[in-house]
Design an enzyme around this catalytic site. Sequence first.
Site, PDB file in Angstrom:
ATOM      1  N   GLY A   1       0.846  -1.201   0.000  1.00 52.12           N
ATOM      2  CA  GLY A   1       0.000   0.000   0.000  1.00 52.12           C
ATOM      3  C   GLY A   1       0.868   1.232   0.000  1.00 52.12           C
TER       4      GLY A   1
ATOM      5  N   ASP B   1       3.594  -4.289  -7.876  1.00 50.41           N
ATOM      6  CA  ASP B   1       3.074  -3.082  -7.220  1.00 50.41           C
ATOM      7  C   ASP B   1       3.712  -1.822  -7.793  1.00 50.41           C
ATOM      8  OD1 ASP B   1       5.214  -4.550  -5.766  1.00 50.41           O
ATOM      9  OD2 ASP B   1       5.376  -2.699  -4.638  1.00 50.41           O
TER      10      ASP B   1
ATOM     11  N   GLY C   1       7.670   6.424   6.646  1.00 50.25           N
ATOM     12  CA  GLY C   1       6.804   7.255   5.802  1.00 50.25           C
ATOM     13  C   GLY C   1       7.534   8.395   5.106  1.00 50.25           C
TER      14      GLY C   1
HETATM   15  P1  AMP Z   1       9.018   0.644  -3.366  1.00 49.26           P
HETATM   16  O1  AMP Z   1       9.796  -0.563  -3.760  1.00 49.26           O
HETATM   17  O2  AMP Z   1       9.828   1.873  -3.111  1.00 49.26           O
HETATM   18  O3  AMP Z   1       7.929   0.929  -4.360  1.00 49.26           O
HETATM   19  O4  AMP Z   1       8.320   0.338  -1.950  1.00 49.26           O
HETATM   20  C1  AMP Z   1       7.639  -0.852  -1.653  1.00 49.26           C
HETATM   21  C2  AMP Z   1       6.631  -0.619  -0.558  1.00 49.26           C
HETATM   22  O5  AMP Z   1       7.257  -0.156   0.633  1.00 49.26           O
HETATM   23  C3  AMP Z   1       5.553   0.383  -0.908  1.00 49.26           C
HETATM   24  O6  AMP Z   1       4.344  -0.101  -0.415  1.00 49.26           O
HETATM   25  C4  AMP Z   1       5.995   1.632  -0.195  1.00 49.26           C
HETATM   26  O7  AMP Z   1       4.921   2.468   0.132  1.00 49.26           O
HETATM   27  C5  AMP Z   1       6.668   1.076   1.049  1.00 49.26           C
HETATM   28  N1  AMP Z   1       7.742   1.970   1.564  1.00 49.26           N
HETATM   29  C6  AMP Z   1       8.952   2.191   1.032  1.00 49.26           C
HETATM   30  N2  AMP Z   1       9.664   3.053   1.766  1.00 49.26           N
HETATM   31  C7  AMP Z   1       8.883   3.399   2.817  1.00 49.26           C
HETATM   32  C8  AMP Z   1       9.050   4.265   3.950  1.00 49.26           C
HETATM   33  N3  AMP Z   1      10.167   4.961   4.165  1.00 49.26           N
HETATM   34  N4  AMP Z   1       8.019   4.365   4.815  1.00 49.26           N
HETATM   35  C9  AMP Z   1       6.884   3.676   4.626  1.00 49.26           C
HETATM   36  N5  AMP Z   1       6.675   2.841   3.602  1.00 49.26           N
HETATM   37  C10 AMP Z   1       7.645   2.704   2.695  1.00 49.26           C
HETATM   38 MG    MG Z   2       6.416   0.924  -5.007  1.00 50.71          MG
END
Ligand code: AMP
Ligand code: MG
Length: 460
Positions: free
Chosen positions: A81, A236, A112
């Site tokens: 998400g 995703d 976040g």
């Molecule tokens: P990504 O590979 O960057 O697209 O991230 C994969 C998942 O991890 C997604 O659901 C992002 O929202 C979550 N995510 C990545 N970095 C953070 C962060 N610093 N804080 C919260 N959620 C994160």
């Molecule tokens: Mg992502």
Amino acid sequence: MKSSLKFKDLGGDFFAHVKTQKLEDTILIHINENLKQELNLKVTDKDLLRICSGEKQLAKESPISSVYAGHQFGYFVPQLGDGRSCLIGEVGGYELSLKGAGTSPFSRGADGRAVLRSSIREYLCSIAMQGLNIPTTKALSIVSSNSQVYREHIENAAIITRVAESHIRFGHFEYFASKGQDENVKKLADFVLQHHMPELNHRDYLGLFKNVIHSTAIMIARWQAQGFSHGVMNTDNMSILGLTIDYGPFSFMEAYDPGFTCNHSDTQGRYSFERQPSVALWNLQRLADALKSIIQEDQLKEALSFYEKILVKEYSNLMRSKFGFILQDEDDNSLINNFLELLYTKKKDYHQSMRQLLSQQQNTLGDEFDSWFKDYQRRINKEESLNQSVALMNQVNPKYILRNYLAEVAIRKAEDLNEFDEIDILFRLLEKPFDNHDGYESYDSEAPEWAKSLELSCSS
Ligand code: AMP
Ligand code: MG
């Protein structure tokens, strides 16, 4: 200014309302002025800073973070998400989303936040992709702050404002399908049809899937032709509209190497450059699995069989343009492949080498290319107009590419000196990468020695 957000019509199964969390001493370090105009966003820079740092609400309702699932490196994760992003409103048919404005119920223990370094990279790559005519989410602004976040080192937090017609991912469908919520799969498909594919009939779910296949194939073909490597092609991170989304360890290929893997954490090379076309097909198959309750299996299968044809056609058109080929010649493919083979064995820069073809009167690529170059000259001389070929080549062979070292220089200046002029320079070059920019000739150079060992890893 108050706007509403269509995505929230989907209802509470699809998202959670969130509150943005304030950053300290925010500064608006860059605005995409053309995009601001396109959105007809009539706000002062002061208000824009407040909106883009999450201090002032854009819409009537509070921001929302959506829930999705996804296959990450081949394994299904039932709940992901928007862990650090939220939709803040809709302007001129585009959703605005803040990335790094704080946690949501989907943050899974993470903070976040987004760091300045990766935000600058995403900001610049969004404009670079636009400049190269590759479908992408856009970025309206970048805000930096003095708030600290903890990664391998302590770093400053930043927020980019992402802009797209829709931020829906394959993973949104996978989430509801895996929970057996067929009604929500249908509801989401109806939403996509109604708002993003108005040319299709109501309930034309197969048409929707064919659109996703088509736009994904076109996006991947353009990645391959322009040497773009995404790095984290999880489902995703695949947009339902075929937009490049979620910039992390991406990289433009420099020395040509099909096995190039930009994500340092991807030790198996699952998402290597040459695998991108087949990974996207695998991802489309996962989307097909999620759509089984609304589309017959044989129809899904048949639709998927067109993916490769669409991709190859687009890729081949682009590559032929890069070489200035307008007429068809039976040896064109082998001429192109021989060139790529030479680039690989001689470790030549992909983009510079293509640009060197523009000086067709002499071989400036080096002795190893002598024989190939003679064949190329024979072939290009068959064209009716050399000028026309050169004009075509100039439209597809960029002079300016977002090389990692260029981004790194801009990042160093921003992080160490609080100077943001380099971001603006790169932004302007990358916005129009096929044009000559007087005084900025050095920005098309290959990486200097110090930059050859830059490493990139997953999300930060
Ligand atoms: P990504 O590979 O960057 O697209 O991230 C994969 C998942 O991890 C997604 O659901 C992002 O929202 C979550 N995510 C990545 N970095 C953070 C962060 N610093 N804080 C919260 N959620 C994160
Ligand atoms: Mg992502």
